[in-house]
Design a protein around this motif. Structure first.
Motif, PDB file in Angstrom:
ATOM      1  N   ALA A 112      -4.375 -13.091  -7.459  1.00  0.00           N
ATOM      2  CA  ALA A 112      -3.661 -12.367  -8.523  1.00  0.00           C
ATOM      3  C   ALA A 112      -2.278 -12.948  -8.794  1.00  0.00           C
ATOM      4  N   ALA A 113      -1.678 -13.584  -7.805  1.00  0.00           N
ATOM      5  CA  ALA A 113      -0.308 -14.088  -7.945  1.00  0.00           C
ATOM      6  C   ALA A 113      -0.211 -15.105  -9.080  1.00  0.00           C
ATOM      7  N   GLY A 114       0.671 -14.846 -10.034  1.00  0.00           N
ATOM      8  CA  GLY A 114       0.875 -15.749 -11.152  1.00  0.00           C
ATOM      9  C   GLY A 114      -0.146 -15.629 -12.264  1.00  0.00           C
ATOM     10  N   ARG A 115      -1.166 -14.772 -12.082  1.00  0.00           N
ATOM     11  CA  ARG A 115      -2.217 -14.631 -13.092  1.00  0.00           C
ATOM     12  C   ARG A 115      -2.299 -13.220 -13.648  1.00  0.00           C
ATOM     13  N   ALA A 116      -1.870 -12.235 -12.876  1.00  0.00           N
ATOM     14  CA  ALA A 116      -1.974 -10.841 -13.310  1.00  0.00           C
ATOM     15  C   ALA A 116      -0.802 -10.481 -14.215  1.00  0.00           C
ATOM     16  N   ARG A 117      -1.109  -9.923 -15.359  1.00  0.00           N
ATOM     17  CA  ARG A 117      -0.054  -9.457 -16.272  1.00  0.00           C
ATOM     18  C   ARG A 117       0.474  -8.084 -15.880  1.00  0.00           C
ATOM     19  N   ALA A 118      -0.255  -7.369 -15.057  1.00  0.00           N
ATOM     20  CA  ALA A 118       0.179  -6.074 -14.542  1.00  0.00           C
ATOM     21  C   ALA A 118       0.350  -6.176 -13.030  1.00  0.00           C
ATOM     22  N   ASN A 119       1.050  -5.216 -12.458  1.00  0.00           N
ATOM     23  CA  ASN A 119       1.227  -5.175 -11.015  1.00  0.00           C
ATOM     24  C   ASN A 119      -0.087  -4.791 -10.343  1.00  0.00           C
ATOM     25  N   TYR A 120      -0.253  -5.208  -9.099  1.00  0.00           N
ATOM     26  CA  TYR A 120      -1.585  -5.122  -8.507  1.00  0.00           C
ATOM     27  C   TYR A 120      -1.552  -4.676  -7.047  1.00  0.00           C
ATOM     28  N   GLY A 121      -2.598  -3.929  -6.699  1.00  0.00           N
ATOM     29  CA  GLY A 121      -2.910  -3.570  -5.331  1.00  0.00           C
ATOM     30  C   GLY A 121      -4.417  -3.624  -5.171  1.00  0.00           C
ATOM     31  N   PHE A 122      -4.884  -3.930  -3.970  1.00  0.00           N
ATOM     32  CA  PHE A 122      -6.314  -4.074  -3.722  1.00  0.00           C
ATOM     33  C   PHE A 122      -6.734  -3.197  -2.549  1.00  0.00           C
ATOM     34  N   TYR A 123      -7.809  -2.461  -2.740  1.00  0.00           N
ATOM     35  CA  TYR A 123      -8.332  -1.590  -1.699  1.00  0.00           C
ATOM     36  C   TYR A 123      -9.112  -2.379  -0.647  1.00  0.00           C
ATOM     37  N   MET A 124      -9.051  -1.889   0.572  1.00  0.00           N
ATOM     38  CA  MET A 124      -9.981  -2.326   1.607  1.00  0.00           C
ATOM     39  C   MET A 124     -11.248  -1.499   1.469  1.00  0.00           C
ATOM     40  N   GLY A 125     -12.388  -2.133   1.637  1.00  0.00           N
ATOM     41  CA  GLY A 125     -13.646  -1.416   1.567  1.00  0.00           C
ATOM     42  C   GLY A 125     -14.149  -1.023   2.944  1.00  0.00           C
ATOM     43  N   ALA A 126     -15.077  -0.073   2.945  1.00  0.00           N
ATOM     44  CA  ALA A 126     -15.722   0.368   4.184  1.00  0.00           C
ATOM     45  C   ALA A 126     -17.206   0.037   4.122  1.00  0.00           C
ATOM     46  N   SER A 127     -17.774  -0.270   5.279  1.00  0.00           N
ATOM     47  CA  SER A 127     -19.207  -0.483   5.400  1.00  0.00           C
ATOM     48  C   SER A 127     -19.660   0.123   6.718  1.00  0.00           C
ATOM     49  N   ASN A 128     -20.937   0.010   6.991  1.00  0.00           N
ATOM     50  CA  ASN A 128     -21.448   0.544   8.252  1.00  0.00           C
ATOM     51  C   ASN A 128     -21.004  -0.265   9.468  1.00  0.00           C
ATOM     52  N   ASP A 129     -20.467  -1.469   9.227  1.00  0.00           N
ATOM     53  CA  ASP A 129     -20.173  -2.334  10.371  1.00  0.00           C
ATOM     54  C   ASP A 129     -18.790  -2.988  10.323  1.00  0.00           C
ATOM     55  N   ASN A 130     -17.809  -2.370   9.625  1.00  0.00           N
ATOM     56  CA  ASN A 130     -16.462  -2.968   9.644  1.00  0.00           C
ATOM     57  C   ASN A 130     -15.408  -1.991  10.144  1.00  0.00           C
ATOM     58  N   LEU A 131     -15.803  -1.058  10.996  1.00  0.00           N
ATOM     59  CA  LEU A 131     -14.880  -0.035  11.474  1.00  0.00           C
ATOM     60  C   LEU A 131     -13.659  -0.657  12.160  1.00  0.00           C
ATOM     61  N   ALA A 132     -13.859  -1.701  12.932  1.00  0.00           N
ATOM     62  CA  ALA A 132     -12.733  -2.326  13.635  1.00  0.00           C
ATOM     63  C   ALA A 132     -11.714  -2.883  12.651  1.00  0.00           C
ATOM     64  N   HIS A 133     -12.172  -3.433  11.537  1.00  0.00           N
ATOM     65  CA  HIS A 133     -11.257  -3.953  10.516  1.00  0.00           C
ATOM     66  C   HIS A 133     -10.473  -2.815   9.863  1.00  0.00           C
ATOM     67  N   ILE A 134     -11.105  -1.690   9.664  1.00  0.00           N
ATOM     68  CA  ILE A 134     -10.416  -0.524   9.103  1.00  0.00           C
ATOM     69  C   ILE A 134      -9.359  -0.016  10.082  1.00  0.00           C
ATOM     70  N   GLN A 135      -9.727   0.081  11.332  1.00  0.00           N
ATOM     71  CA  GLN A 135      -8.796   0.592  12.341  1.00  0.00           C
ATOM     72  C   GLN A 135      -7.565  -0.296  12.490  1.00  0.00           C
ATOM     73  N   SER A 136      -7.722  -1.605  12.265  1.00  0.00           N
ATOM     74  CA  SER A 136      -6.610  -2.544  12.444  1.00  0.00           C
ATOM     75  C   SER A 136      -5.865  -2.856  11.151  1.00  0.00           C
ATOM     76  N   LEU A 137      -6.238  -2.199  10.046  1.00  0.00           N
ATOM     77  CA  LEU A 137      -5.610  -2.485   8.758  1.00  0.00           C
ATOM     78  C   LEU A 137      -4.128  -2.118   8.773  1.00  0.00           C
ATOM     79  N   ASP A 138      -3.286  -3.030   8.300  1.00  0.00           N
ATOM     80  CA  ASP A 138      -1.872  -2.729   8.085  1.00  0.00           C
ATOM     81  C   ASP A 138      -1.782  -1.820   6.865  1.00  0.00           C
ATOM     82  N   PRO A 139      -1.304  -0.591   7.018  1.00  0.00           N
ATOM     83  CA  PRO A 139      -1.318   0.351   5.880  1.00  0.00           C
ATOM     84  C   PRO A 139      -0.433  -0.065   4.718  1.00  0.00           C
ATOM     85  N   LYS A 140       0.441  -1.028   4.923  1.00  0.00           N
ATOM     86  CA  LYS A 140       1.286  -1.501   3.824  1.00  0.00           C
ATOM     87  C   LYS A 140       0.578  -2.519   2.935  1.00  0.00           C
ATOM     88  N   THR A 141      -0.619  -2.963   3.342  1.00  0.00           N
ATOM     89  CA  THR A 141      -1.292  -4.037   2.608  1.00  0.00           C
ATOM     90  C   THR A 141      -2.319  -3.544   1.598  1.00  0.00           C
TER      91      THR A 141
END
Length: 448
Positions: A112-141
């Motif tokens: 998105a950097a340098g290409r987005a005309r609007a400000n941007y944020g991106f969600y982390m997704g959930a699945s049946n097998d990414n719980l560890a990634h969710i638990q370790s997510l930096d909430p500021k990201t």
């Protein structure tokens, strides 16, 4: 950066309308007040009594990048957004690959950097097998964690009860949910395919993706949030039935506390109903489905009564050719960012909402809910994300659509307001007729 002075505006902010001026300096709102004097070399914009609003923050878009860029991409869809007065967006994780870990999340920010005309944020997704990634997510990201508690593409349907419970228990950010009960939908789809055969059409879509499927799933999400004290935001409420699950009242209460469980609806649920399938067919096929006129009326009242906290788009473009396929093969979703704000302002013209309520639901509430730093308000020191609106009618034409898909469900609709100007981070991005300047969107920050 040079400064800009907007004079003689009707500023809509935090429940009030005031006549006044606003100065932009170095990408931020430097001054707000009556009778500000122009400085040498300053650009002066005479608003001439037009509405000046904080730029809209859309908490639910699908800009299709990466992996589905024949439908849309960050550059094209953010261009359509700023033309519609939407200055910040939060993009969904069901891309290809899906956004299921921090590395993929960062790659979307890099894209998105340098290409987005609007400000941007991106969600982390959930699945049946990414719980560890969710638990370790930096909430500021990320603004939040998206949980598909209904049908989805790829590996993003979370239907393992233990995993779902753990996500609600451990999420370091708000959880946002798509709530439809998949087994109920699958059973109804099979029943209707046998009943209608080749005659199956979009007119049966609200029966297949039923109100009962929405309510069952939303009840589960709310029960899990209550069990764990999770901050939950239920997306795209489409039925009157679900409204009883949510607390009435302002998102930020008088004592300063915030609602734990909140609700969003989308502009298409307030502008279309079952009667429109005969005319628009697959063009308004979306998940959850647009339902009855009574639901449309109830949802509009719920926005006005602070039962629903946020208004969004669920912008989800598909090509014209994809939408012309038979109902069962045609994808769900419709492009909305370019005309969402003016569609919401029709509710103001109709006397169903106040313009201050539109601003609350489209700008203030997303900023409050997702802890967005210094955006979503007309406040000195905040980023100058602004939209100037004039009450001049226009009719939506296909040749004016900026989304890559090249069509809009609002084609032929005459709106009574139009977007006269949009500023993003103090830079003019839309002048009422065309895009201006280079992409100027910034990564949103979250105060957590």
């Amino acid at each position: 950066m040079s400064s800009t002075l907007i004079v003689n505006a009707r500023l809509v902010n935090e429940g009030t309308i005031t006549q006044g001026d606003l100065r932009i300096e170095d990408g931020r709102i430097a001054q707000i007040g009556p009778g500000l004097d122009a400085r040498p070399g300053e650009t002066v914009v005479d608003a001439a009594g037009r509405w000046l609003l904080p730029g809209m923050i859309d908490d639910q878009v699908h800009f299709r990048e990466p992996g589905l860029t024949h439908k849309g991409d960050i550059a094209t869809e953010s261009a359509a957004a700023v033309a519609g007065g939407l200055t910040s967006f939060m993009d969904m994780p069901n891309t290809n690959p899906p956004t299921l870990n921090a590395e993929i999340l960062q790659s979307k920010y890099d894209a998105a950097a340098g290409r987005a005309r609007a400000n941007y944020g991106f969600y982390m997704g959930a699945s049946n097998d990414n719980l560890a990634h969710i638990q370790s997510l930096d909430p500021k990201t990320a603004p939040g964690i998206k949980v598909f508690m209904g049908a989805s593409t790829g590996n993003m349907l979370v239907d393992n009860p233990e995993t779902l419970d753990a996500i609600f228990r451990d999420a370091p950010t708000p959880i946002i949910t798509h709530c439809e009960d998949t087994p109920m939908i699958d059973a109804k789809a099979k029943e209707y395919a046998e009943k209608y055969g080749d005659a199956l059409s979009a007119e049966q879509h609200p029966d297949i993706r039923s109100r009962e499927a929405c309510l069952k799933s939303s009840e589960l999400a709310v029960s899990l949030a209550r069990k764990h004290g999770t901050r939950l935001h239920v997306l795209h409420i489409s039925t009157a039935d679900e409204l009883a699950l949510f607390e009435r009242g302002p998102l930020i209460r008088a004592d300063g506390s915030r609602k734990q469980i909140t609700a969003e609806t989308c502009i298409h649920f307030l502008r279309f109903d079952r009667s429109d399938y005969a005319r628009l067919g697959n063009l308004i096929k979306c998940n959850p489905a647009i339902k009855e006129a009574s639901d449309r009326e109830a949802l509009t009242r719920a926005v006005a009564d602070d039962v629903i906290d946020v208004l969004a788009t669920d912008h989800a473009p598909h090509t014209w050719e994809e939408k012309q396929k038979p109902y069962a093969q045609a994808p769900s979703g419709l492009p909305l960012v370019q005309y969402a704000l003016v569609a919401a302002l029709e509710l103001v013209h109709e006397g169903k909402l106040a313009i201050t309520q539109v601003v609350q639901k489209f700008a203030h509430a997303p900023a409050q809910l997702f802890d967005v730093s210094q955006r979503g308000y007309l406040r000195e020191g905040y980023f100058a994300d602004l939209v100037l609106v004039e009450d001049v009618p226009f009719t939506v034409k296909r040749e004016d659509v900026l989304s890559k898909c090249g069509w809009s469900p609002f084609e032929g609709t005459t709106f009574r307001s139009r977007i006269a100007s949009t500023w993003v981070n103090g830079q003019l991005a839309w002048d009422g007729e065309k895009l201006v300047g280079s992409p100027n969107g910034q990564r949103m920050s979250f105060d957590r």
